[in-house]
Scaffold this active site. Structure first.
Site, PDB file in Angstrom:
ATOM      1  N   GLY A 115     -11.391   0.439   3.958  1.00  0.00           N
ATOM      2  CA  GLY A 115     -10.307   0.831   3.041  1.00  0.00           C
ATOM      3  C   GLY A 115     -10.217  -0.087   1.840  1.00  0.00           C
ATOM      4  O   GLY A 115     -10.034   0.357   0.709  1.00  0.00           O
ATOM      5  N   GLY A 116     -10.353  -1.374   2.099  1.00  0.00           N
ATOM      6  CA  GLY A 116     -10.191  -2.327   0.995  1.00  0.00           C
ATOM      7  C   GLY A 116     -11.518  -2.831   0.463  1.00  0.00           C
ATOM      8  O   GLY A 116     -11.543  -3.763  -0.336  1.00  0.00           O
TER       9      GLY A 116
ATOM     10  N   ASP B 287      10.589   2.911   6.711  1.00  0.00           N
ATOM     11  CA  ASP B 287      10.261   1.491   6.824  1.00  0.00           C
ATOM     12  C   ASP B 287      11.388   0.820   7.597  1.00  0.00           C
ATOM     13  O   ASP B 287      12.568   1.165   7.419  1.00  0.00           O
ATOM     14  CB  ASP B 287      10.119   0.859   5.425  1.00  0.00           C
ATOM     15  CG  ASP B 287       9.359  -0.477   5.471  1.00  0.00           C
ATOM     16  OD1 ASP B 287       8.263  -0.546   4.886  1.00  0.00           O
ATOM     17  OD2 ASP B 287       9.864  -1.443   6.099  1.00  0.00           O
TER      18      ASP B 287
ATOM     19  N   ASP C 144      -9.513   4.261   9.894  1.00  0.00           N
ATOM     20  CA  ASP C 144     -10.394   3.254   9.292  1.00  0.00           C
ATOM     21  C   ASP C 144     -10.760   2.176  10.313  1.00  0.00           C
ATOM     22  O   ASP C 144     -10.871   1.008   9.976  1.00  0.00           O
ATOM     23  CB  ASP C 144      -9.683   2.649   8.063  1.00  0.00           C
ATOM     24  CG  ASP C 144     -10.657   1.955   7.122  1.00  0.00           C
ATOM     25  OD1 ASP C 144     -11.858   2.266   7.172  1.00  0.00           O
ATOM     26  OD2 ASP C 144     -10.212   1.100   6.334  1.00  0.00           O
TER      27      ASP C 144
ATOM     28  N   HIS D 279     -13.523   0.338   8.694  1.00  0.00           N
ATOM     29  CA  HIS D 279     -12.547  -0.568   8.076  1.00  0.00           C
ATOM     30  C   HIS D 279     -12.952  -0.938   6.640  1.00  0.00           C
ATOM     31  O   HIS D 279     -12.976  -2.108   6.249  1.00  0.00           O
ATOM     32  CB  HIS D 279     -12.354  -1.831   8.921  1.00  0.00           C
ATOM     33  CG  HIS D 279     -10.977  -2.425   8.718  1.00  0.00           C
ATOM     34  ND1 HIS D 279      -9.826  -1.788   9.086  1.00  0.00           N
ATOM     35  CD2 HIS D 279     -10.567  -3.577   8.126  1.00  0.00           C
ATOM     36  CE1 HIS D 279      -8.778  -2.503   8.763  1.00  0.00           C
ATOM     37  NE2 HIS D 279      -9.202  -3.598   8.159  1.00  0.00           N
TER      38      HIS D 279
ATOM     39  N   ILE E 170       0.836  -1.202   0.000  1.00  0.00           N
ATOM     40  CA  ILE E 170       0.000   0.000   0.000  1.00  0.00           C
ATOM     41  C   ILE E 170       0.873   1.255   0.000  1.00  0.00           C
ATOM     42  O   ILE E 170       0.654   2.170  -0.800  1.00  0.00           O
ATOM     43  CB  ILE E 170      -0.955  -0.013   1.221  1.00  0.00           C
ATOM     44  CG1 ILE E 170      -1.950  -1.169   1.064  1.00  0.00           C
ATOM     45  CG2 ILE E 170      -1.693   1.309   1.370  1.00  0.00           C
ATOM     46  CD1 ILE E 170      -2.811  -1.454   2.285  1.00  0.00           C
TER      47      ILE E 170
ATOM     48  N   GLU F 191     -13.120   7.741  20.799  1.00  0.00           N
ATOM     49  CA  GLU F 191     -12.601   9.017  21.288  1.00  0.00           C
ATOM     50  C   GLU F 191     -12.696  10.126  20.239  1.00  0.00           C
ATOM     51  O   GLU F 191     -12.685  11.305  20.562  1.00  0.00           O
ATOM     52  CB  GLU F 191     -11.115   8.866  21.687  1.00  0.00           C
ATOM     53  CG  GLU F 191     -10.847   7.876  22.799  1.00  0.00           C
ATOM     54  CD  GLU F 191     -10.715   6.441  22.305  1.00  0.00           C
ATOM     55  OE1 GLU F 191     -10.927   6.196  21.112  1.00  0.00           O
ATOM     56  OE2 GLU F 191     -10.447   5.559  23.140  1.00  0.00           O
TER      57      GLU F 191
HETATM   58  N1  NAD Z   1      -8.120  -0.545   5.875  1.00  0.00           N
HETATM   59  C1  NAD Z   1      -8.264  -1.665   5.196  1.00  0.00           C
HETATM   60  O1  NAD Z   1      -9.348  -2.061   4.812  1.00  0.00           O
HETATM   61  C2  NAD Z   1      -7.044  -2.445   4.855  1.00  0.00           C
HETATM   62  C3  NAD Z   1      -6.998  -3.201   3.694  1.00  0.00           C
HETATM   63  C4  NAD Z   1      -5.813  -3.881   3.363  1.00  0.00           C
HETATM   64  C5  NAD Z   1      -4.726  -3.829   4.222  1.00  0.00           C
HETATM   65  N2  NAD Z   1      -4.818  -3.117   5.388  1.00  0.00           N
HETATM   66  C6  NAD Z   1      -3.688  -3.027   6.320  1.00  0.00           C
HETATM   67  O2  NAD Z   1      -2.727  -2.127   5.777  1.00  0.00           O
HETATM   68  C7  NAD Z   1      -1.428  -2.445   6.294  1.00  0.00           C
HETATM   69  C8  NAD Z   1      -0.410  -2.459   5.167  1.00  0.00           C
HETATM   70  O3  NAD Z   1      -0.748  -3.434   4.188  1.00  0.00           O
HETATM   71  P1  NAD Z   1       0.311  -3.849   3.062  1.00  0.00           P
HETATM   72  O4  NAD Z   1      -0.354  -4.834   2.174  1.00  0.00           O
HETATM   73  O5  NAD Z   1       0.932  -2.625   2.468  1.00  0.00           O
HETATM   74  O6  NAD Z   1       1.382  -4.594   3.980  1.00  0.00           O
HETATM   75  P2  NAD Z   1       2.912  -4.964   3.626  1.00  0.00           P
HETATM   76  O7  NAD Z   1       3.241  -6.103   4.478  1.00  0.00           O
HETATM   77  O8  NAD Z   1       3.079  -5.067   2.143  1.00  0.00           O
HETATM   78  O9  NAD Z   1       3.720  -3.656   4.109  1.00  0.00           O
HETATM   79  C9  NAD Z   1       3.925  -3.306   5.444  1.00  0.00           C
HETATM   80  C10 NAD Z   1       5.256  -2.577   5.536  1.00  0.00           C
HETATM   81  O10 NAD Z   1       5.380  -2.016   6.828  1.00  0.00           O
HETATM   82  C11 NAD Z   1       6.739  -2.163   7.234  1.00  0.00           C
HETATM   83  N3  NAD Z   1       6.786  -2.035   8.699  1.00  0.00           N
HETATM   84  C12 NAD Z   1       6.342  -2.945   9.616  1.00  0.00           C
HETATM   85  N4  NAD Z   1       6.488  -2.427  10.856  1.00  0.00           N
HETATM   86  C13 NAD Z   1       7.018  -1.195  10.708  1.00  0.00           C
HETATM   87  C14 NAD Z   1       7.372  -0.177  11.624  1.00  0.00           C
HETATM   88  N5  NAD Z   1       7.196  -0.322  12.945  1.00  0.00           N
HETATM   89  N6  NAD Z   1       7.898   0.966  11.130  1.00  0.00           N
HETATM   90  C15 NAD Z   1       8.075   1.129   9.797  1.00  0.00           C
HETATM   91  N7  NAD Z   1       7.759   0.194   8.883  1.00  0.00           N
HETATM   92  C16 NAD Z   1       7.217  -0.937   9.336  1.00  0.00           C
HETATM   93  C17 NAD Z   1       7.154  -3.502   6.683  1.00  0.00           C
HETATM   94  O11 NAD Z   1       8.552  -3.641   6.590  1.00  0.00           O
HETATM   95  C18 NAD Z   1       6.471  -3.482   5.307  1.00  0.00           C
HETATM   96  O12 NAD Z   1       7.297  -2.908   4.324  1.00  0.00           O
HETATM   97  C19 NAD Z   1      -1.576  -3.799   7.007  1.00  0.00           C
HETATM   98  O13 NAD Z   1      -1.636  -3.578   8.386  1.00  0.00           O
HETATM   99  C20 NAD Z   1      -2.906  -4.321   6.485  1.00  0.00           C
HETATM  100  O14 NAD Z   1      -3.520  -5.164   7.420  1.00  0.00           O
HETATM  101  C21 NAD Z   1      -5.932  -2.408   5.706  1.00  0.00           C
END
Ligand code: NAD
Length: 388
Positions: A273-274, A171, A254, A271, A152, A259
């Site tokens: 987003g996706g 990251d 999301d 939630h 994302i 609060e």
């Molecule tokens: N809102 C929604 O409906 C929705 C939909 C899809 C995904 N998500 C959430 O979005 C988030 C990202 O999804 P994604 O597919 O891009 O995941 P991803 O695993 O491709 O990317 C996550 C990134 O975060 C980095 N990371 C982890 N901990 C970190 C920290 N403390 N500081 C800095 N970087 C850190 C990782 O190295 C990785 O590059 C996930 O938590 C996923 O569950 C939410």
């Protein structure tokens, strides 16, 4: 004929793909509890679920015909992946089929919050005409700070640059900076540079409370905050405080953060987003293709619990797909058994993952039943399939 059971209103594209591949497909609209699932899995080779059906170790134990589980969603916490692997059941999900949907929501919220659209909208609905440029900005030229530069985060980086924003990211892993995005060496460095901070970290337990009072205080005065990742990474009372004091000029989250209800320039979404029709369709196609390919070619690319091997349809060969315990000597035993039975090997691939190994052998002639039985009876055998 292989039989697929699709639960929880999976997108109809999945049914079409599996039917066209020659499977018998049964669909049910709701989720099933453990006992219902055990009963329904009788004679089923492929199970499709979304997030509600729990696929427990007990259910898997009682499903001797089951070869694969497709999670038609992003997460796989609802499946006991270890138990599935121990029975030679490959699990698949759709890790990035809704990425674009999340990114588009983030972009829309960044613009809406930077323009104070939420406040103007609320005032107009209350009959208040407040035509003011104060606190409303273009996003062009402003700096977006992306925390978590994964699926994302990187796509958001590209679209935000196309809007004329400067992008900085942080990251914990080594990541390639896309376009003109600049990597920050610490979260604090990012917070000091960004007009908009957006969290896209994954759900590892160490990220609980990642963002609290200290981080909000480090943000620029009047900056915007977004969290579309997981609820538990943010301290919401601290965000409430930062918004009420005016230090943070707007926020979008999301998840349900009690609060933040009623606060100015705050967008709350459940939630979603996706959650778009396009994402549901993409998930339906993606996972259906993965399970279809596994059943027909043995390919395990992007499986979340068994060793990954990318395989094409192999014409004119007899393919032996063998999941086994990852102990020394299995490859030699496979080859010796096939040689004993006069089978010539045309090609072979091996991958391992933790306690499991996966060797796929393309044989030039039919592998006879005695050879299959000899391999199946080996102590390290988990699951053997003959695909022609
Ligand atoms: N809102 C929604 O409906 C929705 C939909 C899809 C995904 N998500 C959430 O979005 C988030 C990202 O999804 P994604 O597919 O891009 O995941 P991803 O695993 O491709 O990317 C996550 C990134 O975060 C980095 N990371 C982890 N901990 C970190 C920290 N403390 N500081 C800095 N970087 C850190 C990782 O190295 C990785 O590059 C996930 O938590 C996923 O569950 C939410």
């Amino acid at each position: 004929m292989l039989k697929a059971l699709l639960l929880e209103n999976i997108h109809p594209h999945a049914r079409t793909i599996l039917t066209e591949a020659g499977f018998e497909v049964v669909t049910r609209s709701g989720a099933l509890d453990e006992d219902e699932l055990i009963e329904a899995l009788d004679g089923v080779h492929m199970l499709g679920i979304r997030s509600k059906t729990q696929v427990s170790a007990r259910a898997l134990e009682h499903a001797p015909d089951l070869l694969t589980v497709g999670a038609f969603c992003i997460g796989t916490n609802q499946i006991d992946l270890r138990a599935a692997a121990s029975h030679g059941i490959a699990a698949f999900n759709a890790p990035f089929s809704n990425t674009r949907s999340v990114v588009e929501l983030a972009i829309s919220e960044i613009i809406a919050l930077t323009r104070r659209l939420v406040d103007f909208d609320r005032q107009m609905h209350a009959g208040v005409w407040n035509k003011s440029a104060s606190g409303a900005h273009e996003v062009r030229g402003r700096t977006l700070g992306i925390v978590g530069y994964g699926n994302i985060g990187t796509q958001l980086s590209v679209l935000a640059e196309n809007l004329g924003m400067s992008v900085v990211f942080y990251d914990t892993a080594e990541k390639l900076a896309l376009g003109n995005a600049r990597r920050m060496h610490s979260l604090d460095e990012l917070l000091e540079a960004a007009d908009v901070v957006t969290l896209h970290v994954d759900g590892r337990s160490g990220n609980a409370g990642l963002f609290g009072a200290k981080q909000f205080a480090r943000m620029r005065e009047g900056a915007i905050f977004l969290n579309l990742s997981r609820g538990f990474v943010v301290d919401y009372p601290a965000l409430q405080e930062a918004i009420t004091s005016g230090h943070v000029a707007g926020a979008a989250v999301d998840v349900f953060a009690h609060e933040l209800r009623g606060l100015p320039n705050v967008i709350l979404t459940p939630h979603t987003g996706g959650s778009t029709e396009e994402a549901q369709e993409a998930i339906g196609q993606f996972v259906a293709h993965k399970v279809r390919d596994y059943l027909t070619t043995g390919s395990t690319t992007l499986s979340v619990n068994v060793p990954n091997l990318a395989l094409d349809q192999a014409p004119d060969v007899h393919r032996l797909a063998y999941l086994h315990r990852n102990v020394p000597g299995v490859l030699a035993a496979v080859n010796a058994t096939l040689a004993e039975h006069g089978v010539n090997i045309e090609g072979q691939l091996l991958a391992t993952r933790g306690e499991l190994g996966y060797v796929v052998t393309d044989a030039g002639s039919l592998v006879d039943e005695a050879a299959v039985t000899a391999l199946r009876d080996r102590p390290e055998s988990v699951r053997l399939r003959l695909l022609s």
